[in-house]
Design a protein around this motif. Structure first.
Motif, PDB file in Angstrom:
ATOM      1  N   GLN A  46       0.658  -1.373   0.029  1.00 47.42           N
ATOM      2  CA  GLN A  46       0.197  -0.199   0.046  1.00 47.42           C
ATOM      3  C   GLN A  46       0.931   1.179   0.097  1.00 47.42           C
ATOM      4  OE1 GLN A  46      -2.511   0.496   3.326  1.00 47.42           O
ATOM      5  NE2 GLN A  46      -3.792   1.716   2.304  1.00 47.42           N
ATOM      6  N   SER A 422     -10.129  -1.569   7.797  1.00 49.20           N
ATOM      7  CA  SER A 422      -8.782  -1.972   7.933  1.00 49.20           C
ATOM      8  C   SER A 422      -8.086  -3.217   7.176  1.00 49.20           C
ATOM      9  CB  SER A 422      -9.031  -2.475   9.590  1.00 49.20           C
ATOM     10  OG  SER A 422      -9.842  -3.483   9.652  1.00 49.20           O
ATOM     11  N   GLN A 423      -6.923  -3.237   7.213  1.00 48.59           N
ATOM     12  CA  GLN A 423      -6.580  -4.519   6.437  1.00 48.59           C
ATOM     13  C   GLN A 423      -7.015  -5.658   6.836  1.00 48.59           C
ATOM     14  OE1 GLN A 423      -2.176  -4.395   6.226  1.00 48.59           O
ATOM     15  NE2 GLN A 423      -2.233  -5.772   4.303  1.00 48.59           N
ATOM     16  N   SER A 450       3.400  -2.715  14.643  1.00 49.81           N
ATOM     17  CA  SER A 450       3.118  -1.898  13.720  1.00 49.81           C
ATOM     18  C   SER A 450       3.033  -0.261  14.145  1.00 49.81           C
ATOM     19  CB  SER A 450       1.820  -2.178  12.913  1.00 49.81           C
ATOM     20  OG  SER A 450       1.727  -3.374  12.460  1.00 49.81           O
ATOM     21  N   ASP A 510      -4.386  -0.579  11.901  1.00 48.83           N
ATOM     22  CA  ASP A 510      -5.106  -0.447  10.780  1.00 48.83           C
ATOM     23  C   ASP A 510      -6.486  -0.021  10.959  1.00 48.83           C
ATOM     24  OD1 ASP A 510      -5.840  -2.822  11.222  1.00 48.83           O
ATOM     25  OD2 ASP A 510      -5.347  -3.786   9.458  1.00 48.83           O
ATOM     26  N   GLU A 515      -6.049   5.669  13.424  1.00 48.32           N
ATOM     27  CA  GLU A 515      -5.945   6.687  12.399  1.00 48.32           C
ATOM     28  C   GLU A 515      -6.295   8.274  13.166  1.00 48.32           C
ATOM     29  OE1 GLU A 515      -7.900   6.491   8.718  1.00 48.32           O
ATOM     30  OE2 GLU A 515      -7.270   4.292   8.483  1.00 48.32           O
ATOM     31  N   VAL A 537       2.588   2.431   9.569  1.00 48.10           N
ATOM     32  CA  VAL A 537       1.132   1.936   9.063  1.00 48.10           C
ATOM     33  C   VAL A 537      -0.091   2.658   8.901  1.00 48.10           C
ATOM     34  CG1 VAL A 537      -0.189  -0.496   9.008  1.00 48.10           C
ATOM     35  CG2 VAL A 537       2.144  -0.460   9.251  1.00 48.10           C
ATOM     36  N   SER A 538      -0.468   3.250  10.317  1.00 51.93           N
ATOM     37  CA  SER A 538      -1.553   4.033  10.447  1.00 51.93           C
ATOM     38  C   SER A 538      -1.619   5.226   9.754  1.00 51.93           C
ATOM     39  CB  SER A 538      -1.876   4.058  11.976  1.00 51.93           C
ATOM     40  OG  SER A 538      -1.761   3.037  12.838  1.00 51.93           O
ATOM     41  N   ALA A 541      -2.554   4.414   5.946  1.00 52.37           N
ATOM     42  CA  ALA A 541      -3.833   4.172   5.575  1.00 52.37           C
ATOM     43  C   ALA A 541      -4.669   5.705   5.602  1.00 52.37           C
ATOM     44  CB  ALA A 541      -4.364   3.021   6.617  1.00 52.37           C
TER      45      ALA A 541
END
Length: 729
Positions: A46, A422-423, A450, A510, A515, A537-538, A541
């Motif tokens: 991503q 979310s993933q 993460s 995620d 977020e 990671v967050s 996204a």
């Protein structure tokens, strides 16, 4: 000289189809093996699709400066129903060495593992966690599968094991895409074959059409493969799947239009070659205009800030281009060879009444203020005659009711939850990594493995760490020291006066909650350090969702403008293109409204990816205009002979069957995307399949013809189509 020309023509006519067929066989021969190699140039990372301007992209570049590695962390979790015995603890303590022996996990001198953190026990004593770096980021699935095999062989009986985190989720995502090359294509081709059998009741013709579609796909795959290999585009699994479906559907649609013209001509011309020539003259313009419109609409994605969207534009455009070329070269060559036998066992028979008659009108079907309004249905029978009669009798009632139905359906769009998921919710099938995330949240902070990554000024490191730890949603934070288990004497790693702070989230990395933590940190931390950057990671996204929303507002007006210009040039009108654009936009909003209700209340989906509305718009508007082009170019052709209202009825009657068949084929091919267990593809499959059916059955069959009939010759304003003998009809 004349003798030479006649001799040359005698040889060229049979040789040209044979040459074209050989060329397409060669393309299929080269493209077929390429299917097996295309995964080598495909990426589902991503982060790779974010624009360079995104804050998380800048953080990722800094991370590579701190950590001289392209590793992806895997979170290995082992859980037990009761506290492990001393013997079991010894086995768990030895797991880092056995996991370190897996190919793709970094190793140190004498085979000693380096960088594996753990075992880290949970507070409840029922789980241990390991952070395992995966060096082979290009083949996550192989490495993660290796870790799972080691765990299966070494974890004590009665305990459960999971490989999750970014590497585990990425590996399971790759596994979900594994069906794209084989299963997806096989399902799509089988569905199309069955539909073609039902439509034409012919054994030969479906094979010819499918060969044309597969040949187009093979040629497109070769071009896309090398473009990705040379770094010109970024290819993902979802782009690959969309390409296959789009080419099969579009090439079949174009083929159906040509075949319909060919069969129609065979009723009036004895020579199959002459009939093919007539069919090509009648079909090439709408097919070319349709393909051009779709290609230009897809190329508008080049203005996207998301690299995934930007790459899909040329990838899909290449597919449509080869669909066009195959439909106008490969299929005609095959039809030239087979002739009437292509329709075996129901070969079209020559109709001795070949003259195109104009009926004096249909008794009892007066038009709105025009006695000639019922003309044009000579030779039209069955369902499409009945639909045309309804339109001729009550055009205004028909289009008003159709419009009202679309408006009501559009109301559901207010329920659309396209803010990203979310993933762990992306994968619809069974996933060890998804299960592992749920288990991780029961025993540890769900964001373990993460972290939120903060790049800060070295002089303000302590203040930044304190501010991060005081932020809600953060379990702990520490400056990166280069050690998997930093101690009190560990020295922070600094690069150009900056340090890297890793902050563990309390929630899954995620998730929406994670977020919101990123948003809060980006809002508050600049007061401590003006140059601070927040990533991880967050953040990736979050930035992906924000960028997708920006793309939606940018690309939709651009696509509409491009299509409007193409339609104006094609139909030599301003009002008709506005009517067509308005109809497909309303069809899109109605489709998204129905889809939102179905996703939320029937399928129970957790939401939708932020790119779903944009992809749905581009495909539905471009493909919806396709069918209106097929209809209105035929209407314009007939209107020049019969007048507009009669031309509308005859155009609908002559194209109704083939366009509906084409819509069913395209809907079925996109529905085949649902066999891939991924939320995005399942939602796109439903949206496009339902939208295409709605467009072909309601918009193109009732709304557009009824409104065009009601407007009469005014539909061509300011053009002159349909004006005959000084009288507007």
């Amino acid at each position: 000289m004349n003798s030479f020309m006649r001799t040359s023509r005698k040889w060229v006519r049979p040789a040209l189809p044979a040459l074209l067929i050989l060329l397409w066989l060669a393309a299929a021969g080269v493209g077929g093996p390429t299917f097996g190699k295309i995964s080598q140039v495909s990426s589902n990372d991503q982060a790779a699709f974010l624009p360079a301007s995104a804050e998380s992209t800048a953080v990722q570049e800094w991370q590579h400066r701190f950590v001289d590695s392209s590793t992806v962390p895997a979170v290995v979790l082992v859980t037990a129903k009761s506290r492990p015995t001393d013997g079991e603890l010894e086995v768990l303590a030895a797991l880092p060495r056995t996991m370190g022996a897996v190919a793709g996990v970094p190793q140190g001198a004498a085979g000693a593992t380096t960088g594996i953190a753990g075992p880290i026990p949970s507070q409840d004593g029922l789980a241990v966690e390991y952070i395992v770096p995966v060096a082979d980021a290009g083949d996550l699935k192989t490495v993660v599968d290796g870790l799972r095999k080691v765990l299966a062989a070494n974890v004590p009986d009665g305990m459960s094991y999971y490989v999750t985190g970014p590497a585990g989720l990425g590996a399971d995502l790759v596994g979900a895409f594994a069906g794209i090359d084989g299963v997806l294509l096989l399902v799509a081709l089988l569905v199309v074959f069955v539909i073609l059998l039902l439509v034409y009741r012919s054994v030969v013709l479906p094979v010819l059409v499918l060969f044309t579609s597969v040949a187009a796909l093979c040629a497109a795959i070769v071009v896309v493969y090398y473009m990705a290999r040379w770094g010109w585009i970024k290819l993902s699994g979802q782009s690959q799947g969309i390409l296959s479906i789009l080419v099969i559907g579009a090439a079949t649609d174009y083929s159906l239009l040509l075949v319909a013209r060919f069969r129609e001509a065979l009723h009036h011309v004895e020579s199959a070659r002459a009939a093919l020539g007539r069919a090509l003259r009648g079909a090439w313009e709408p097919i070319t205009a349709s393909a051009t419109t779709v290609i230009l609409a897809l190329l508008c994605l080049l203005f996207s800030e998301l690299n995934s969207n930007r790459s899909l534009g040329p990838i899909a455009a290449i597919g449509i281009f080869f669909s066009l070329v195959a439909a106008l070269t490969c299929l005609p060559a095959l039809l030239a060879v087979f002739g009437r036998a292509a329709f075996w066992p129901f070969r079209p028979r020559l109709d001795t009444a070949t003259a195109h008659s104009i009926a004096p009108g249909i008794p009892g079907v007066p038009g709105p203020g025009d006695a000639t309004a019922g003309r044009g249905l000579d030779g039209v029978t069955g369902l499409w005659r009945r639909i045309s009669l309804v339109i001729a009798r009550r055009p205004r009632v028909t289009w008003v009711l159709s419009l009202a139905l679309l408006v009501v359906a559009s109301g559901g769009i207010l329920q659309l939850q396209a803010h990203g998921v979310s993933q762990t919710q992306v994968i619809l099938g069974p996933s060890n990594a998804v299960d592992g995330q749920a288990a991780l949240a029961q025993h540890f902070n769900a964001g373990s493995g993460s972290p939120v990554v903060v790049i800060a000024d070295q002089a303000k490191a302590a203040q930044v760490v304190s501010a991060v730890e005081s932020s809600g949603g953060i379990a702990d934070a520490a400056v990166y020291t280069g050690n998997s288990r930093p101690g009190p004497d560990s020295v922070p790693v600094a690069r150009d006066g900056r340090v890297m702070v890793n902050a563990t989230l309390k929630d899954q990395a995620d998730s929406d909650a994670a977020e919101r933590v990123v948003v809060a940190l980006r809002r508050d931390l600049p007061a401590v350090d003006a140059g601070v950057l927040v990533g991880g990671v967050s953040a990736i996204a979050l930035d992906t969702n924000v960028t997708a929303q920006h793309d939606l507002a940018t690309i939709i007006p651009l696509v509409l403008a491009v299509i409007l210009v193409v339609l104006m040039v094609l139909l030599r009108s301003i009002l008709a293109p506005l009517v067509l654009i308005g109809s497909v936009v309303l069809s899109y909003t109605a489709t998204m409204g129905v889809s939102a209700v179905v996703f939320n209340h029937i399928f129970g989906f957790p939401g939708a990816d932020a790119t779903v509305p944009l992809f749905g718009f581009v495909f539905l508007v471009a493909l919806g205009v396709d069918y209106n082009i097929f209809l209105m170019t035929r209407v314009r052709e007939e209107a020049q002979l019969l007048g507009t209202r009669a031309g509308v009825l005859r155009g609908l009657g002559k194209t109704g069957g083939v366009i509906t068949s084409a819509g069913v084929v395209l809907a079925a091919t996109f529905a085949a995307l649902g066999v891939i267990p991924l939320l995005f593809l399942a939602q796109l499959a439903f949206i496009v399949a339902f939208g295409v059916l709605l467009d072909t059955t309601l918009v193109r069959s009732l709304l557009v013809p009824a409104l065009s009939y009601d407007l009469g010759a005014r539909i061509w304003w300011p053009g002159a189509a349909g004006k005959r003998h000084g009288k507007s009809v």
